[in-house]
Design a protein around this motif. Structure first.
Motif, PDB file in Angstrom:
ATOM      1  N   LEU A   1     -14.135  39.751  13.128  1.00 43.31           N
ATOM      2  CA  LEU A   1     -13.125  39.285  14.089  1.00 43.31           C
ATOM      3  C   LEU A   1     -12.773  37.806  13.911  1.00 43.31           C
ATOM      4  CD1 LEU A   1     -14.314  40.973  17.417  1.00 43.31           C
ATOM      5  CD2 LEU A   1     -12.307  41.575  16.045  1.00 43.31           C
ATOM      6  N   THR A   2     -13.416  37.143  12.974  1.00 47.46           N
ATOM      7  CA  THR A   2     -13.217  35.701  12.823  1.00 47.46           C
ATOM      8  C   THR A   2     -11.746  35.309  12.644  1.00 47.46           C
ATOM      9  OG1 THR A   2     -15.447  35.323  11.982  1.00 47.46           O
ATOM     10  CG2 THR A   2     -13.777  33.694  11.403  1.00 47.46           C
ATOM     11  N   PRO A   3     -10.951  36.000  11.794  1.00 46.83           N
ATOM     12  CA  PRO A   3      -9.530  35.612  11.678  1.00 46.83           C
ATOM     13  C   PRO A   3      -8.798  35.651  13.012  1.00 46.83           C
ATOM     14  CG  PRO A   3     -10.148  37.065   9.890  1.00 46.83           C
ATOM     15  CD  PRO A   3     -11.294  37.073  10.856  1.00 46.83           C
ATOM     16  N   TYR A   4      -9.083  36.682  13.829  1.00 47.41           N
ATOM     17  CA  TYR A   4      -8.446  36.795  15.142  1.00 47.41           C
ATOM     18  C   TYR A   4      -8.928  35.685  16.072  1.00 47.41           C
ATOM     19  CZ  TYR A   4      -7.892  38.471  19.942  1.00 47.41           C
ATOM     20  OH  TYR A   4      -7.616  38.563  21.270  1.00 47.41           O
ATOM     21  N   LEU A   5     -10.244  35.458  16.093  1.00 44.11           N
ATOM     22  CA  LEU A   5     -10.797  34.432  16.982  1.00 44.11           C
ATOM     23  C   LEU A   5     -10.350  33.044  16.566  1.00 44.11           C
ATOM     24  CD1 LEU A   5     -14.422  35.827  17.414  1.00 44.11           C
ATOM     25  CD2 LEU A   5     -12.547  35.906  19.064  1.00 44.11           C
TER      26      LEU A   5
END
Length: 538
Positions: free
Chosen positions: A526-530
């Protein structure tokens, strides 16, 4: 094994920024401001305090740093020595037979009590930070915290049950005063632009890990080799040495001016009475433990678990709904919840070094190497070794990678992955060990290596994110939310550890390892979204 709450940047948890204008009276934010003219005596005292602060900060006699750093280094080293030392044998003492000098509780009750004790400690840390910011200043909070801790350890050295519970109650209260404030005292030794600050904290954290390493070795050996209270007395001796060091070296500390201002402007308000009530509740619970049977102890643990759930929920909702929080800041809080959840899950594993991992090491592991038998509590020191060795390496790695280093969400996720892998190695070791045989100690060594790496990665990155994601009006309270999440981890753990039995080690450690590993991988994914949702956070 360093205590999680100690790996934090300088700053306050409650009380807000002392430079804020128009603080909120009677609440948890802001520091009381002077409204009446000072007397001549007060003016002279302020001038003397500011002069002493300047002198303390300009000193370079301890490795190029202020001499006060040596004092705080020593105090924290002895505090960690005493805390981790007595914690290493606490669950073993509680669950040992009365004939052997223990209290004779079942292992599941003993484990849940140890977890509940940790939960109360973190809840009281929130109160201790507020007391320092609004009542006493850091000097007095740390001094009295150290004295109360020493008194608690001395009580635990007395071989009676009432002294055990009374000692635990004092340690909870004293640690709540000392832990959130002594870090701030390190920050007070340096001006804001002093380039020595980061290096000073590195030296200070070395003291933390030295104490965390030595405590289980000494107290664990004494407790398991001779009798439990010998280990508790070793912890008491360490804390008394810390108090003496503080009294001798306190003249080299800074922060006097701010402390005088806080004490001069303190006024009793509704918040103060609420916090006094919380302390009274903790003391009442400690007293109740002295006369409680297993079923009553379980009910008390359930109450503590409920408190640890209620406090962080109230904290977050109060912060999220505040009109002082901007829409951008409110947007940061939702992804921050995902990081907090990782902290809770990871510490469900990490904190079990004091109970289930400790019991596994005692009853299910071959604690010998090349014919040398060693105390089972020695495994607990491994995490501190890992953090001492790998801390500088990790700091160098992030600097070397520069802008290419992982986003903070990925770092927190990687830390959770490390923790999950550690527990999976324990489950693997238990699964391939023949029935009735002792598991090789190598599996626990690997587990603690991964737990140490996970703590180092997740805690430092999570604390950094906390300071960046905190709404401006709640900069200090967001750190209090971090403490509340630590308490929540202990509160939930108090329920989970009751499921542990040596015979179900594969299932017990395996399921928890998979859950935390899976969540860590989810955070990484989820890092790109976060990254898009978190403003001003790299």
């Amino acid at each position: 094994m360093s205590d999680n709450s100690s790996n934090q940047p300088p700053g306050r948890f409650l009380g807000g920024d002392s430079n804020r204008k128009n603080p909120e009276p009677g609440g948890l934010t802001g520091e009381s401001q002077e409204t009446a003219p000072l007397t001549e005596t007060e003016v002279k005292a302020d001038r003397a305090a500011k002069k002493a602060d300047r002198k303390a900060r300009s000193d370079k006699s301890f490795l190029g740093h202020p001499r006060g750093l040596m004092t705080l280094f020593s105090v924290e080293m002895w505090e960690r020595f005493s805390y981790l030392g007595f914690q290493a044998i606490l669950v073993l003492y509680l669950s040992d037979a009365v004939a052997n000098g223990g209290l004779g509780y079942s292992e599941d009750v003993a484990s849940s009590v140890v977890a509940a004790y940790g939960a109360l400690l973190y809840l009281l840390s929130i109160v201790g930070a507020w007391i320092s910011d609004r009542m006493t200043g850091t000097h007095h909070a740390v001094l009295w915290g150290a004295i109360v801790i020493a008194g608690g350890h001395i009580l635990m050295g007395i071989p009676t049950e009432w002294a055990t519970w009374g000692g635990l109650g004092l340690i909870i209260i004293g640690t709540g005063l000392l832990k959130p404030n002594i870090n701030s005292m390190v920050g007070e030794l340096y001006d804001k632009g002093d380039e020595r600050r980061d290096a000073g904290f590195s030296i200070y954290y070395a003291g933390i890990n030295i104490g965390a390493f030595a405590g289980p070795l000494v107290a664990g050996w004494l407790g398991q080799t001779y009798f439990w209270h010998a280990g508790f007395m070793a912890a008491a001796v360490g804390m008394v040495l810390g108090v003496i060091q503080y009294l001798v070296g306190s003249r080299h500390l800074a922060g006097r001016s701010r402390g005088q201002k806080i004490r001069r402007n303190f006024q009793m308000d509704a918040t103060m009475w609420r916090l006094i009530g919380l302390v009274v509740v903790v003391i009442a619970i400690a007293v109740a433990f002295t006369v409680a049977q297993d079923d009553v102890l379980t009910s008390l643990v359930d109450i503590i678990t409920a408190l640890t759930i209620i406090v962080p929920v109230i904290f977050f909702v109060w912060m999220y709904r505040s009109p002082k929080v901007t829409p951008t800041e409110r947007g940061n809080l939702l992804p921050y919840l995902l990081l907090l959840f990782a902290l809770v899950l990871y510490n469900l594993l990490y904190f079990q070094s004091g109970n289930t991992l400790n019991l596994l090491a005692l009853n299910g592991v071959d604690n010998s190497v090349f014919g040398f038998d060693y105390p089972s509590t020695w495994y607990i020191s491994l995490a501190a070794i890992v953090e001492i060795i790998m801390g500088p390496v990790l700091a160098w790695l992030w600097i070397k990678m520069g802008s290419k280093q992982p986003h903070v969400a990925a770092k927190v996720g990687i830390g959770a992955v490390f923790g999950g892998i550690g527990f999976l190695f324990v489950a693997l070791g238990a699964s391939i060990t023949p029935g009735g045989a002792l598991m090789s100690g190598v599996w626990l060594v690997i587990c603690y290596i991964f737990l140490g790496m996970g703590d180092l990665t997740l805690q430092t990155s999570g604390m950094s994110a906390t300071t960046k994601l905190a709404p401006r009006a709640f900069a200090s309270q967001t750190m209090a939310l971090w403490f509340a999440a630590m308490a929540l981890a202990q509160g939930i753990q108090a329920q989970i550890v009751q499921l542990y039995e040596l015979e179900n080690s594969v299932t017990y450690f395996g399921i928890q390892g998979l859950v935390v590993l899976g969540y860590g991988l989810l955070l990484v994914a989820l890092t790109p979204y976060l990254k898009k949702r978190m403003h001003s956070v790299a």
